[in-house]
Scaffold this active site. Structure first.
Site, mmCIF file in Angstrom:
data_model
loop_
_atom_site.group_PDB
_atom_site.id
_atom_site.type_symbol
_atom_site.label_atom_id
_atom_site.label_comp_id
_atom_site.label_asym_id
_atom_site.label_seq_id
_atom_site.Cartn_x
_atom_site.Cartn_y
_atom_site.Cartn_z
ATOM 1 N N ILE A 135 43.138 33.950 19.181
ATOM 2 C CA ILE A 135 41.699 33.760 19.335
ATOM 3 C C ILE A 135 41.359 32.458 18.602
ATOM 4 O O ILE A 135 42.073 32.028 17.700
ATOM 5 C CB ILE A 135 40.860 34.949 18.803
ATOM 6 C CG1 ILE A 135 41.194 35.267 17.337
ATOM 7 C CG2 ILE A 135 41.055 36.169 19.674
ATOM 8 C CD1 ILE A 135 40.351 36.408 16.781
ATOM 9 N N ASP A 136 40.283 31.828 19.008
ATOM 10 C CA ASP A 136 39.935 30.512 18.487
ATOM 11 C C ASP A 136 39.659 30.553 16.985
ATOM 12 O O ASP A 136 39.276 31.587 16.437
ATOM 13 C CB ASP A 136 38.712 29.956 19.216
ATOM 14 C CG ASP A 136 38.950 29.799 20.708
ATOM 15 O OD1 ASP A 136 40.106 29.539 21.088
ATOM 16 O OD2 ASP A 136 37.979 29.943 21.481
ATOM 17 N N LYS A 137 39.808 29.405 16.356
ATOM 18 C CA LYS A 137 39.584 29.270 14.912
ATOM 19 C C LYS A 137 38.233 29.862 14.499
ATOM 20 O O LYS A 137 38.139 30.613 13.526
ATOM 21 C CB LYS A 137 39.657 27.791 14.532
ATOM 22 C CG LYS A 137 39.191 27.440 13.123
ATOM 23 C CD LYS A 137 39.332 25.947 12.870
ATOM 24 C CE LYS A 137 38.744 25.545 11.527
ATOM 25 N NZ LYS A 137 37.277 25.452 11.591
ATOM 26 N N THR A 139 36.315 31.972 16.085
ATOM 27 C CA THR A 139 36.042 33.313 16.614
ATOM 28 C C THR A 139 36.689 34.308 15.660
ATOM 29 O O THR A 139 37.830 34.121 15.252
ATOM 30 C CB THR A 139 36.629 33.496 18.028
ATOM 31 O OG1 THR A 139 36.006 32.566 18.916
ATOM 32 C CG2 THR A 139 36.389 34.910 18.542
ATOM 33 N N ARG A 236 33.916 31.377 26.398
ATOM 34 C CA ARG A 236 33.051 30.239 26.078
ATOM 35 C C ARG A 236 32.806 29.373 27.319
ATOM 36 O O ARG A 236 31.664 28.965 27.598
ATOM 37 C CB ARG A 236 33.679 29.424 24.953
ATOM 38 C CG ARG A 236 33.866 30.221 23.679
ATOM 39 C CD ARG A 236 34.819 29.541 22.703
ATOM 40 N NE ARG A 236 34.257 28.308 22.177
ATOM 41 C CZ ARG A 236 34.940 27.448 21.425
ATOM 42 N NH1 ARG A 236 36.220 27.689 21.134
ATOM 43 N NH2 ARG A 236 34.357 26.348 20.973
#
Length: 304
Positions: A135-137, A139, A236
């Site tokens: 998962i993104d930094k 998030t 996103r």
């Protein structure tokens, strides 16, 4: 280096399947990575995983050298939600990078995992041990981690088969009129900005996001999203595509300043479900909404 000539009964077998059977510690995912990286050649030519072998084929296997571990263990006080000898589920805080990369050599989830346990799968290499998905930094939320190659292959296969359950909570700009919906639009690299993803037919990969409205405010909407696929920045990019970008998103959100008390996008991986690789038990985990996202909900509710 190993050279092999095939027997007649081995004809027609996929080369990745055959290679997996040649050594007990060669998993199919590992072999496929070798093939992709050019370490396996058939008749002097780099091959593909789905190549079906013929009797007169000559195969050369250049088993890649074992690299020294480049990620160092760090005590990071991880929020471990579940752990056994095969899998681990962690609740990643917003702001933490999943694995070391240029600009982020330390302080990552992988650094913390290496300090927490020394048994992580090696399929994804020395910088991403145990990492099955990301998962993104900016998030927050739940990630599953594989502690051995058997678990890694099982979890990857579940992701590919779209049988894992992944539910995210988000706040988006604008008021979504529909109670629920599905976004089916291919995602690929943005040709104008290689650090962003966009909906595109050109080299785009199938992507499906299902959303449900949880609460509407005057200017914003509180939603839940479930992933059918797991493309980079999928939620996103998809929410921007339909005109309701996630608030505070530095890449895909509105450019104007906002009053939300959060660094990064208002997105949280709230629920994660999968079948245990060894016991085949159905597991389901939930991570409570973090405080920064709760504060964002208060701001959204009071915005006029």
């Amino acid at each position: 280096m190993k050279i092999h000539e095939f027997k007649s009964e081995e004809q027609g077998v996929r080369i990745d399947k055959w290679l997996t059977e040649q050594a007990s510690d060669w998993s199919r995912s590992l072999v496929q990575q070798w093939i992709q990286d050019g370490f396996v050649k058939v008749n002097g030519e780099i091959t593909k995983s789905n190549y079906k072998i013929k009797q007169d084929d000559h195969v050369i296997i250049d088993e890649p050298p074992v690299k020294e571990l480049e990620a160092e263990p760090e005590e990071l006080n991880l929020d471990i939600v579940y752990e056994d000898s095969d899998v681990l589920v962690v609740n990643k805080p917003r702001g933490m990078v999943v694995h070391p990369a240029p600009g982020h050599p330390s302080g990552t989830l992988v650094n913390g995992l290496l300090a927490h346990c020394n048994d992580l799968s090696g399929i994804n290499g020395v910088l991403r041990p145990g990492i099955v998905h990301r998962i993104d930094k900016d998030t927050s939320g739940l990630l599953m981690v594989a502690k051995n190659d058997l678990a890694h292959e099982s979890l990857v296969n579940q992701l590919k088969a779209k049988t894992t359950k992944r539910r995210y909570i988000a706040i988006v700009s604008g008021v979504i009129p529909h109670d629920k919906g599905s976004i089916e639009a291919p995602i690929g690299r943005d040709p104008d900005d290689r650090q962003k993803m966009t909906v595109t037919e050109h080299h785009g990969r199938d992507a499906v996001t299902h959303f449900q409205v949880l609460e509407r405010f005057e200017k914003y909407t509180h939603i839940a999203c479930e992933l059918e696929t797991g493309r980079t920045h999928q939620i996103r990019a998809h929410m921007k595509y339909i005109g309701f970008p996630i608030v505070s998103d530095p890449k895909y959100g509105p450019r104007k300043k906002h009053d939300f008390p959060i660094v990064g996008q208002a997105l949280h991986a709230e629920m994660l479900g999968f079948v245990h690789p060894r016991t085949e038990e159905e597991l389901m985990f939930h991570a409570p909404i973090p405080e920064d996202l709760k504060e964002c909900l208060i701001v959204a509710k009071n915005s006029h």
